[in-house]
Design an enzyme around this catalytic site. Sequence first.
Site, PDB file in Angstrom:
ATOM      1  N   LEU A 108     -14.226  34.243 -42.834  1.00 23.45           N
ATOM      2  CA  LEU A 108     -14.012  34.990 -44.073  1.00 23.45           C
ATOM      3  C   LEU A 108     -15.267  34.940 -44.944  1.00 23.45           C
ATOM      4  CD1 LEU A 108     -12.320  36.260 -46.433  1.00 23.45           C
ATOM      5  CD2 LEU A 108     -11.565  33.931 -46.946  1.00 23.45           C
ATOM      6  N   GLU A 132     -11.705  33.652 -39.759  1.00 24.75           N
ATOM      7  CA  GLU A 132     -10.789  32.577 -40.146  1.00 24.75           C
ATOM      8  C   GLU A 132     -11.565  31.522 -40.933  1.00 24.75           C
ATOM      9  OE1 GLU A 132      -7.453  31.203 -37.376  1.00 24.75           O
ATOM     10  OE2 GLU A 132      -8.828  29.502 -37.308  1.00 24.75           O
ATOM     11  N   CYS A 133     -11.324  31.436 -42.219  1.00 30.61           N
ATOM     12  CA  CYS A 133     -11.955  30.466 -43.115  1.00 30.61           C
ATOM     13  C   CYS A 133     -13.475  30.690 -43.153  1.00 30.61           C
ATOM     14  CB  CYS A 133     -11.595  29.038 -42.721  1.00 30.61           C
ATOM     15  SG  CYS A 133     -11.920  27.834 -44.043  1.00 30.61           S
ATOM     16  N   ALA A 134     -14.241  29.987 -42.345  1.00 26.36           N
ATOM     17  CA  ALA A 134     -15.682  30.221 -42.325  1.00 26.36           C
ATOM     18  C   ALA A 134     -15.995  31.672 -42.001  1.00 26.36           C
ATOM     19  CB  ALA A 134     -16.350  29.295 -41.306  1.00 26.36           C
ATOM     20  N   SER A 181      -9.188  35.664 -43.469  1.00 29.27           N
ATOM     21  CA  SER A 181      -8.313  34.806 -44.250  1.00 29.27           C
ATOM     22  C   SER A 181      -8.793  33.371 -44.188  1.00 29.27           C
ATOM     23  CB  SER A 181      -6.883  34.904 -43.700  1.00 29.27           C
ATOM     24  OG  SER A 181      -6.079  33.827 -44.125  1.00 29.27           O
TER      25      SER A 181
END
Length: 457
Positions: free
Chosen positions: A339, A335-337, A428
Amino acid sequence: MIPRLVVAAPSSGAGKTTVATGLIAALAARGLEVSPHKVGPDYIDPGYHALAAGRPGRNLDAWMSGPERIAPLFAHGAAGADVAVVEGVMGLYDGAAGRGELASTAQVAKLLRAPVVLVVDASSQSRSVAALVHGFASWDPEVRLAGVILNKVASDRHETLLREALEEGSGVPVLGAVRRAGAVDTPSRHLGLVPAVERSAEALRAVREMGELVGRSVDLDAVLALARTAPPLTAAPWDAAAEVEPTAGPRPRIALAGGAAFSFSYAENAELLAAAGAEVVPFDPLHDERLPERTAALVIGGGFPEVYVSELSANAALRAAVAELAASGAPVVGECAGLLYLGRELDGLPMCGVLDATARMTPRLTLGYREAVALADSPLAVAGSRVRGHEFHRTAADPAAGPSPAWGWRTPAGPHTEGHLHGSVHASYLHLHWTGAPALPSRLVRQAAAWAAERGR
């Protein structure tokens, strides 16, 4: 009955984080058990709240969790506390764009039936402060604006002018006046304050100084008396076990990334995984060279890998272990980091290479709530599942969406796809508070249990 109040402001930058954190620290210094909460999706402020209170800082986000869960989540987080302090987000009445009051501090205050204390940046005004406070107090009669804390006050004379104006024209009592004090400022960078977990001794010192500043500047007895005027809440506390379907059989072990590089995590997400039957084991990708023994699934949440890119890249043993786990078919969620870490490169340095994507820092901030739909089955979601989340980053992934994107949503320019599904990997930029979509942690634990069963773990 939980005494409580909401700390709000007319706008961002008024100093409500300093005042809220200082209140938490000052009340805790009196020997009270203080429950800290933050309106909205922000991960960083709750880290400072947790240092001040000695218990987890929890988010109350009506967009991601749903308005109906705000009071139950508050009651869950505040269990056993003597008083709760809820820090607002942005300006008091600012919420999700185009959605009226949804996700605003005002909405949360009404859902909690909590009195509101308005933190006003008084640095460039005197009598006008009364007009400002009067407007905020009268805008929505359902919001009980019950006190003002003046911030960035220049002098005794300035304070006198402000108090006289408010006594004359607002009808809202002044609970305190905080002088300008750069010593308690916390350092910022590209996404806001530097997280408390990264600052260790410095963060503890800053929180202590915030508590001392607020303790000598604010009438804490009046604050407590105000918090005790909040009426009883009728909502039953949120219960993770009631939200998920526990997996039968042995508990699969889910490794949860943490530490300074991956510090963005909602406490309830781990609680939901545990309630669904997982054994949640934290690890730190900056220092651990191996995944926890018997890892059956991996969750890598948000944080600042771009700040620690050299250290993460240098830990080649762990990068290889992550790639090996993903190749084995075990569920992996980034999730974000996460990804960025799962990609091939970040700012030119090697990452785990699980995804055929690179990422880099950019000057552009991507920020906002999203309403997304899962475009295909993954370890996290069934195709067609709808979720509400948020984006918050200054990096860009290339490509932004893989051959099989994770999510899709509509923008003013048309349909938009984002993220990567690759084998058993779901990655994502979208941050999710799983209380608003408890089917996701349930599915992840089932997928982990099935993978572990196939391998006799």
